[in-house]
Scaffold this motif. Structure first.
Motif, PDB file in Angstrom:
ATOM      1  N   LEU A 214       0.837  -1.190   0.000  1.00 43.94           N
ATOM      2  CA  LEU A 214       0.000   0.000   0.000  1.00 43.94           C
ATOM      3  C   LEU A 214       0.874   1.244   0.000  1.00 43.94           C
ATOM      4  N   LEU A 215       0.367   2.307  -0.604  1.00 42.89           N
ATOM      5  CA  LEU A 215       1.097   3.567  -0.636  1.00 42.89           C
ATOM      6  C   LEU A 215       0.117   4.707  -0.452  1.00 42.89           C
ATOM      7  N   ALA A 216       0.406   5.570   0.519  1.00 44.03           N
ATOM      8  CA  ALA A 216      -0.401   6.765   0.747  1.00 44.03           C
ATOM      9  C   ALA A 216       0.532   7.974   0.696  1.00 44.03           C
ATOM     10  N   GLN A 217       0.064   9.034   0.043  1.00 41.43           N
ATOM     11  CA  GLN A 217       0.877  10.239  -0.102  1.00 41.43           C
ATOM     12  C   GLN A 217       0.191  11.405   0.609  1.00 41.43           C
ATOM     13  N   PHE A 218       1.034  12.264   1.213  1.00 42.58           N
ATOM     14  CA  PHE A 218       0.516  13.338   2.038  1.00 42.58           C
ATOM     15  C   PHE A 218       1.225  14.646   1.741  1.00 42.58           C
ATOM     16  N   GLN A 219       0.565  15.720   2.141  1.00 36.44           N
ATOM     17  CA  GLN A 219       1.198  17.030   2.248  1.00 36.44           C
ATOM     18  C   GLN A 219       1.061  17.453   3.707  1.00 36.44           C
ATOM     19  N   ALA A 228       4.502   4.006   3.068  1.00 34.49           N
ATOM     20  CA  ALA A 228       4.399   2.735   2.346  1.00 34.49           C
ATOM     21  C   ALA A 228       4.303   1.602   3.355  1.00 34.49           C
ATOM     22  N   ALA A 229       3.480   0.627   3.060  1.00 36.44           N
ATOM     23  CA  ALA A 229       3.336  -0.537   3.931  1.00 36.44           C
ATOM     24  C   ALA A 229       3.250  -1.785   3.074  1.00 36.44           C
ATOM     25  N   ALA A 230       3.826  -2.858   3.564  1.00 43.10           N
ATOM     26  CA  ALA A 230       3.786  -4.140   2.866  1.00 43.10           C
ATOM     27  C   ALA A 230       3.488  -5.236   3.887  1.00 43.10           C
ATOM     28  N   ARG A 231       2.636  -6.154   3.497  1.00 40.74           N
ATOM     29  CA  ARG A 231       2.281  -7.251   4.394  1.00 40.74           C
ATOM     30  C   ARG A 231       3.445  -8.230   4.487  1.00 40.74           C
ATOM     31  N   ALA A 233       3.191 -11.113   6.909  1.00 44.12           N
ATOM     32  CA  ALA A 233       2.428 -12.355   7.052  1.00 44.12           C
ATOM     33  C   ALA A 233       1.232 -12.065   7.932  1.00 44.12           C
ATOM     34  N   GLY A 234       0.103 -12.718   7.605  1.00 42.99           N
ATOM     35  CA  GLY A 234      -1.084 -12.553   8.435  1.00 42.99           C
ATOM     36  C   GLY A 234      -1.486 -11.099   8.555  1.00 42.99           C
ATOM     37  N   ARG A 235      -1.490 -10.589   9.800  1.00 37.41           N
ATOM     38  CA  ARG A 235      -1.885  -9.209  10.072  1.00 37.41           C
ATOM     39  C   ARG A 235      -0.691  -8.341  10.474  1.00 37.41           C
ATOM     40  N   THR A 236       0.508  -8.823  10.119  1.00 41.23           N
ATOM     41  CA  THR A 236       1.743  -8.089  10.414  1.00 41.23           C
ATOM     42  C   THR A 236       2.243  -7.394   9.157  1.00 41.23           C
ATOM     43  N   PHE A 237       2.568  -6.107   9.290  1.00 41.06           N
ATOM     44  CA  PHE A 237       3.012  -5.306   8.155  1.00 41.06           C
ATOM     45  C   PHE A 237       4.362  -4.659   8.457  1.00 41.06           C
ATOM     46  N   ARG A 238       5.068  -4.327   7.399  1.00 40.94           N
ATOM     47  CA  ARG A 238       6.272  -3.514   7.461  1.00 40.94           C
ATOM     48  C   ARG A 238       5.918  -2.145   6.896  1.00 40.94           C
ATOM     49  N   GLY A 239       6.213  -1.083   7.641  1.00 44.26           N
ATOM     50  CA  GLY A 239       5.847   0.247   7.181  1.00 44.26           C
ATOM     51  C   GLY A 239       7.022   1.194   7.174  1.00 44.26           C
ATOM     52  N   MET A 240       6.903   2.263   6.390  1.00 52.58           N
ATOM     53  CA  MET A 240       7.941   3.286   6.362  1.00 52.58           C
ATOM     54  C   MET A 240       7.339   4.622   5.953  1.00 52.58           C
ATOM     55  N   LEU A 241       7.721   5.657   6.680  1.00 52.37           N
ATOM     56  CA  LEU A 241       7.356   7.022   6.334  1.00 52.37           C
ATOM     57  C   LEU A 241       8.604   7.722   5.824  1.00 52.37           C
ATOM     58  N   ALA A 242       8.509   8.328   4.646  1.00 45.94           N
ATOM     59  CA  ALA A 242       9.658   9.011   4.054  1.00 45.94           C
ATOM     60  C   ALA A 242       9.220  10.347   3.483  1.00 45.94           C
ATOM     61  N   GLY A 243      10.144  11.304   3.537  1.00 46.08           N
ATOM     62  CA  GLY A 243       9.904  12.607   2.947  1.00 46.08           C
ATOM     63  C   GLY A 243      10.918  12.890   1.858  1.00 46.08           C
ATOM     64  N   LYS A 247      14.222   8.792   4.829  1.00 46.93           N
ATOM     65  CA  LYS A 247      13.403   8.088   5.810  1.00 46.93           C
ATOM     66  C   LYS A 247      13.161   8.919   7.059  1.00 46.93           C
ATOM     67  N   VAL A 248      11.899   8.896   7.522  1.00 51.30           N
ATOM     68  CA  VAL A 248      11.529   9.500   8.797  1.00 51.30           C
ATOM     69  C   VAL A 248      11.350   8.408   9.854  1.00 51.30           C
ATOM     70  N   TRP A 249      10.740   7.313   9.453  1.00 53.13           N
ATOM     71  CA  TRP A 249      10.469   6.194  10.369  1.00 53.13           C
ATOM     72  C   TRP A 249      10.317   4.921   9.554  1.00 53.13           C
ATOM     73  N   ALA A 250      10.718   3.791  10.168  1.00 55.81           N
ATOM     74  CA  ALA A 250      10.500   2.481   9.558  1.00 55.81           C
ATOM     75  C   ALA A 250      10.348   1.462  10.677  1.00 55.81           C
ATOM     76  N   GLY A 251       9.450   0.506  10.485  1.00 56.12           N
ATOM     77  CA  GLY A 251       9.260  -0.520  11.503  1.00 56.12           C
ATOM     78  C   GLY A 251       8.098  -1.432  11.161  1.00 56.12           C
ATOM     79  N   ARG A 252       7.874  -2.403  12.023  1.00 57.13           N
ATOM     80  CA  ARG A 252       6.754  -3.330  11.853  1.00 57.13           C
ATOM     81  C   ARG A 252       5.571  -2.878  12.694  1.00 57.13           C
ATOM     82  N   PHE A 253       4.388  -3.272  12.276  1.00 56.23           N
ATOM     83  CA  PHE A 253       3.210  -2.991  13.093  1.00 56.23           C
ATOM     84  C   PHE A 253       2.155  -4.069  12.840  1.00 56.23           C
ATOM     85  N   GLU A 254       1.293  -4.245  13.847  1.00 52.41           N
ATOM     86  CA  GLU A 254       0.164  -5.163  13.739  1.00 52.41           C
ATOM     87  C   GLU A 254      -1.053  -4.377  13.294  1.00 52.41           C
ATOM     88  N   LEU A 255      -1.798  -4.924  12.358  1.00 48.07           N
ATOM     89  CA  LEU A 255      -2.948  -4.217  11.812  1.00 48.07           C
ATOM     90  C   LEU A 255      -3.941  -3.836  12.908  1.00 48.07           C
TER      91      LEU A 255
END
Length: 286
Positions: A214-219, A228-231, A233-243, A247-255
């Protein structure tokens, strides 16, 4: 360190300006370099407290240190060293295969057994290097032949990327590489989730093992950002916020625990949610 204890283990001890070093004669338990097929018949360690850190030859540098308190004889030390080296060779083979599946070169230094690869896209070239446990990190990143000073050290979990494009997209976002705007063929453009819901309904499911990106863009305050987020496995995703600066942040998260992209971005950038404005894929990126 009591050198008598070291000698009792059958180690040859010598004092160097950098400290105490010991040499282990492997005798019949020789290690074999899987690339050159040469035998490694002795290993030199630096003594640091209770730890023996391998420092020579190059093929063993970076391997897990041996705890003196955990061994009582030279034979135990040889067996432990052999097991550790075998684990490294296993990770070397496993990661090399993963690189090849992604269509990337698996470059192994024949002496140090260091595994590396270079991922190139446009003006961006990123060198990834694996440690003895098979963990990849960014060793160098170049844009147009110039070093990106904040590049080194970032950890990359290669198994989370199922195709080269996903890895390249992650690295491009990590280092703020502008996305190339090339014409796309009919039917090859982006798909908005509102279109998915309209066509399939809100109760449609994503199969448990299917990949999803998934990709979401912001101002935010006049600056462009991408989440950007990528699955995984299951309900676990890898995400990253970049400007635009990387990179501003990167890590895993549970949906189930994810607060939503607007709230997440607001929290990371320390702004009010109202300051985060979602934009479409055709919005200009500063």
């Amino acid at each position: 360190m009591d050198t008598a204890r070291l000698r009792e283990l059958g180690l040859q001890v010598r004092e160097e300006p950098s400290g105490i070093e010991v040499m282990l004669d492997l005798e019949a338990a020789s290690l074999v370099n899987p690339i050159t097929k040469d035998f490694i018949t002795e290993v030199t360690f630096q003594v640091v407290g209770d730890r023996l850190i391998p420092i020579a030859p190059a093929a063993v540098v970076g391997m897990t240190p041996i705890l003196l308190s955990a061994i009582d004889a030279a034979e135990e030390m040889q067996a432990l060293l052999l097991d550790t080296f075998s684990d490294h060779v296993f990770h070397l083979q496993r990661r090399s295969e993963e690189l090849q599946l992604l269509g990337l070169p698996a470059d192994v230094d024949p002496q140090s057994l260091e595994l590396s690869t270079t991922v190139k896209e446009g003006h961006l070239a990123v060198k990834l290097v694996s440690d003895r446990q098979g963990n990849f990190r960014v060793a160098q990143a170049l844009r147009g032949g110039e070093d990106l000073p904040t590049a080194a050290g970032h950890i990359i979990e290669l198994s989370e990327f199922r195709e080269r494009g996903a890895l390249m997209g992650y690295l491009a976002a990590l280092f703020g590489e502008p996305t190339a705007r090339t014409p796309v063929a009919a039917g090859a453009g982006p798909v908005r989730f509102v279109e998915i819901v309209e066509k399939f309904g809100a109760q449609a499911l994503v199969p448990p093992r299917s990949s999803l990106e998934l990709l979401a863009q912001f101002q935010v305050e006049g600056k462009a950002y991408r989440f950007a987020a990528a699955r995984i496995a299951g309900r676990t995703f890898r995400g990253m916020l970049a400007g635009t600066q990387g990179k501003v942040w990167a890590g895993r998260f549970e949906l189930d625990e994810f607060p939503g992209v607007v709230r997440m971005v607001a929290d990371l950038l320390k702004v009010a949610p109202e300051a985060v404005r979602l934009v479409g894929p055709d919005a200009p990126q500063e």
